[in-house]
Design an enzyme around this catalytic site. Sequence first.
Site, PDB file in Angstrom:
ATOM      1  N   ARG A  98      -2.728   9.157   4.678  1.00 38.61           N
ATOM      2  CA  ARG A  98      -2.179   9.739   5.918  1.00 38.61           C
ATOM      3  C   ARG A  98      -1.919   8.626   6.920  1.00 38.61           C
ATOM      4  NH1 ARG A  98      -7.603  11.532   8.914  1.00 38.61           N
ATOM      5  NH2 ARG A  98      -8.739   9.852   7.947  1.00 38.61           N
ATOM      6  N   LYS A 118      -0.718   6.772  12.014  1.00 41.37           N
ATOM      7  CA  LYS A 118      -1.742   7.560  11.322  1.00 41.37           C
ATOM      8  C   LYS A 118      -1.429   9.029  11.562  1.00 41.37           C
ATOM      9  CE  LYS A 118      -6.804   7.466  10.901  1.00 41.37           C
ATOM     10  NZ  LYS A 118      -8.034   6.860  11.461  1.00 41.37           N
ATOM     11  N   ARG A 181      -1.550   2.695  15.640  1.00 43.34           N
ATOM     12  CA  ARG A 181      -2.724   1.832  15.650  1.00 43.34           C
ATOM     13  C   ARG A 181      -2.314   0.372  15.500  1.00 43.34           C
ATOM     14  NH1 ARG A 181      -7.729   3.425  11.825  1.00 43.34           N
ATOM     15  NH2 ARG A 181      -6.555   2.614  10.058  1.00 43.34           N
ATOM     16  N   ARG A 188      -9.169  -4.053   3.513  1.00 41.89           N
ATOM     17  CA  ARG A 188     -10.514  -3.480   3.504  1.00 41.89           C
ATOM     18  C   ARG A 188     -11.298  -4.031   2.327  1.00 41.89           C
ATOM     19  NH1 ARG A 188      -9.272   1.779   5.853  1.00 41.89           N
ATOM     20  NH2 ARG A 188      -7.113   1.673   6.571  1.00 41.89           N
ATOM     21  N   ASP A 257     -14.107   1.544   2.014  1.00 43.47           N
ATOM     22  CA  ASP A 257     -12.693   1.555   2.418  1.00 43.47           C
ATOM     23  C   ASP A 257     -12.556   1.591   3.929  1.00 43.47           C
ATOM     24  OD1 ASP A 257     -13.873   4.176   1.713  1.00 43.47           O
ATOM     25  OD2 ASP A 257     -12.072   4.991   2.622  1.00 43.47           O
ATOM     26  N   ASN A 258     -13.674   1.764   4.624  1.00 40.85           N
ATOM     27  CA  ASN A 258     -13.634   1.763   6.090  1.00 40.85           C
ATOM     28  C   ASN A 258     -14.263   0.501   6.658  1.00 40.85           C
ATOM     29  OD1 ASN A 258     -12.366   4.242   6.083  1.00 40.85           O
ATOM     30  ND2 ASN A 258     -14.255   5.399   6.326  1.00 40.85           N
ATOM     31  N   ASP A 267     -11.243   2.756  11.445  1.00 41.45           N
ATOM     32  CA  ASP A 267     -11.315   4.138  10.948  1.00 41.45           C
ATOM     33  C   ASP A 267     -12.378   4.959  11.657  1.00 41.45           C
ATOM     34  OD1 ASP A 267      -9.160   3.783   9.396  1.00 41.45           O
ATOM     35  OD2 ASP A 267     -10.138   4.098   7.474  1.00 41.45           O
TER      36      ASP A 267
HETATM   37  P1  AMP Z   1     -10.854   8.215   5.827  1.00 37.63           P
HETATM   38  O1  AMP Z   1     -11.417   9.531   6.231  1.00 37.63           O
HETATM   39  O2  AMP Z   1      -9.901   7.645   6.834  1.00 37.63           O
HETATM   40  O3  AMP Z   1     -11.866   7.204   5.462  1.00 37.63           O
HETATM   41  O4  AMP Z   1      -9.972   8.513   4.550  1.00 37.63           O
HETATM   42  C1  AMP Z   1     -10.435   8.513   3.229  1.00 37.63           C
HETATM   43  C2  AMP Z   1      -9.269   8.684   2.283  1.00 37.63           C
HETATM   44  O5  AMP Z   1      -8.740  10.004   2.365  1.00 37.63           O
HETATM   45  C3  AMP Z   1      -8.103   7.751   2.529  1.00 37.63           C
HETATM   46  O6  AMP Z   1      -7.523   7.403   1.306  1.00 37.63           O
HETATM   47  C4  AMP Z   1      -7.178   8.603   3.356  1.00 37.63           C
HETATM   48  O7  AMP Z   1      -5.843   8.170   3.275  1.00 37.63           O
HETATM   49  C5  AMP Z   1      -7.360   9.975   2.707  1.00 37.63           C
HETATM   50  N1  AMP Z   1      -7.069  11.067   3.637  1.00 37.63           N
HETATM   51  C6  AMP Z   1      -7.809  11.468   4.687  1.00 37.63           C
HETATM   52  N2  AMP Z   1      -7.221  12.493   5.324  1.00 37.63           N
HETATM   53  C7  AMP Z   1      -6.063  12.755   4.672  1.00 37.63           C
HETATM   54  C8  AMP Z   1      -4.997  13.689   4.854  1.00 37.63           C
HETATM   55  N3  AMP Z   1      -4.999  14.587   5.827  1.00 37.63           N
HETATM   56  N4  AMP Z   1      -3.970  13.645   3.969  1.00 37.63           N
HETATM   57  C9  AMP Z   1      -3.940  12.751   2.978  1.00 37.63           C
HETATM   58  N5  AMP Z   1      -4.909  11.844   2.757  1.00 37.63           N
HETATM   59  C10 AMP Z   1      -5.963  11.834   3.590  1.00 37.63           C
HETATM   60 MG    MG Z   2     -10.542   5.379   6.034  1.00 37.52          MG
END
Ligand code: AMP
Ligand code: MG
Length: 501
Positions: A98, A118, A181, A188, A257-258, A267
Amino acid sequence: MSSASLHNVLGLAWDNSYARLPQRFFAPARPAIVAAPRLLAINDPLARELGMEPAALHTPDAIAIFAGNQIAPGSEPIALAYAGHQFGHFVPQLGDGRAILLGELITRSGARVDLQLKGSGRTAFSRRGDGRAAIGPVLREFLVSEAMHALGVPTTRALAAVATGETVLRERPVPGAVLTRVAASHIRVGTFEYFAAHQDVEALQLLASYAMARHYPQAREAEQPIRTFLELVLQRQARLIAQWLHVGFIHGVMNTDNMAISGETIDYGPCAFLDAYHPETVFSFIDQQGRYAYLQQPEIALWNLARFAETLLPLLERETGSQAAAVDAASRVLEGFATAFAAAHLEGLRAKLGLTTAQEEDAALAQDLLQAMAANQADYTSTFRLLAEAALGPQHEGALSALFRNPAEFSAWATRWRTRLQQEPADPTGRAQAMRCVNPAYIPRNHLVEAALAAAEHDNMAPFEALLQVIRHPFAEQPGREHYALPARPEQRVRHTFCGT
Ligand code: AMP
Ligand code: MG
């Protein structure tokens, strides 16, 4: 709208180095067109720092770019590939699901920054997600990252937030928004894990060289560049996590990943600041085990760095000549984390206590205050802020000791602190002043953040804007805004925060 009119909106040159890496590093992406973009917030101070003209960012042309409805000339939108350990479990492919990297801008001072949207729709990495973001999490990241920056903590920043005029479905339908952002980069630990999982040593070498060139150029000159790179990333993380603890910040989702290789906080999800001090504090609703609790953060950072070190082993093997030597080199670097973190942590605690010299007893003195705070449910931010007043003399201690359920426990500690202060330069006023520069009065208190986001969801941006102005000057006395510094009353307290993704 012509691309000629769009051309100078951002006013900076693009140079998209990540898009020049091999194709397996990313997937081309296209921001979704949204129905009715409406500006929520522009970060004028950040725009100025980057060398942009703030007024130009408030125009329809700029808003169209921040909404994803227009692609600025020079931008090459891509979604980055990465993997990651989520709550300890390895996921070989995550990626920007996203988020879309618009490209890299060269700022007026010559720095290179990523510009990322984002919440601008699905990409090749979206899996089952909608690629969208809700207004609440977008504005939370805007506020909290701006607060972190003002507090002196390395962080990505928010340049713009735009409402899409569309609804996204979360637990309930909520207004959608897109965050723009700015980051030193979006590399990462999980980016390295992605190529390590593919046993793609060539990509790992390229990524390491790229990351070094961008963030740790001194490593490339070192005798053992990869070992030095690991060491420098570790040092920056140790400092970063110490700074988080100093300001009472809980990231909430320290998945690999964060964790940014640049050393910036990245993140912002269900993040929060401590109210009453307790080392086991967790706000994130999804963190039922407390894996990412306040005082777990150093340990988790080291765990993440160990995963990072593992990805570098094939490169370290080339550098050291054998697998055993590579493992040995990585282990030695990782062993340095505890010392690096402890030193950064203690240095900050000394400053918070008003100590400018180092004494053997300082760590215990600081720990005992924290312990008394935990036992007495003392508000973290207020305790340290009022300690600056208490530095003026015992007669200024009243408001502070009243933060403790049993004020006598504070007073007992304060007696030891005053004895210790006798070893410091005899300058109470200067000490109080110095303490006010490291112990903030204003943080984005969780109940104020929630109230600002709730109002924004109903088209009232006034509480958000007011809070943003307050948290931009965390160390200043702000007459008339004292209520922003007060801890939540019991009925206001936020107990859980949510990702909202
Ligand atoms: P995060 O919560 O930012 O650490 O995201 C973890 C993973 O989930 C990452 O690969 C994000 O791109 C994916 N992700 C989180 N929210 C969405 C969303 N609404 N649609 C698609 N991918 C998402
Ligand atoms: Mg993330």
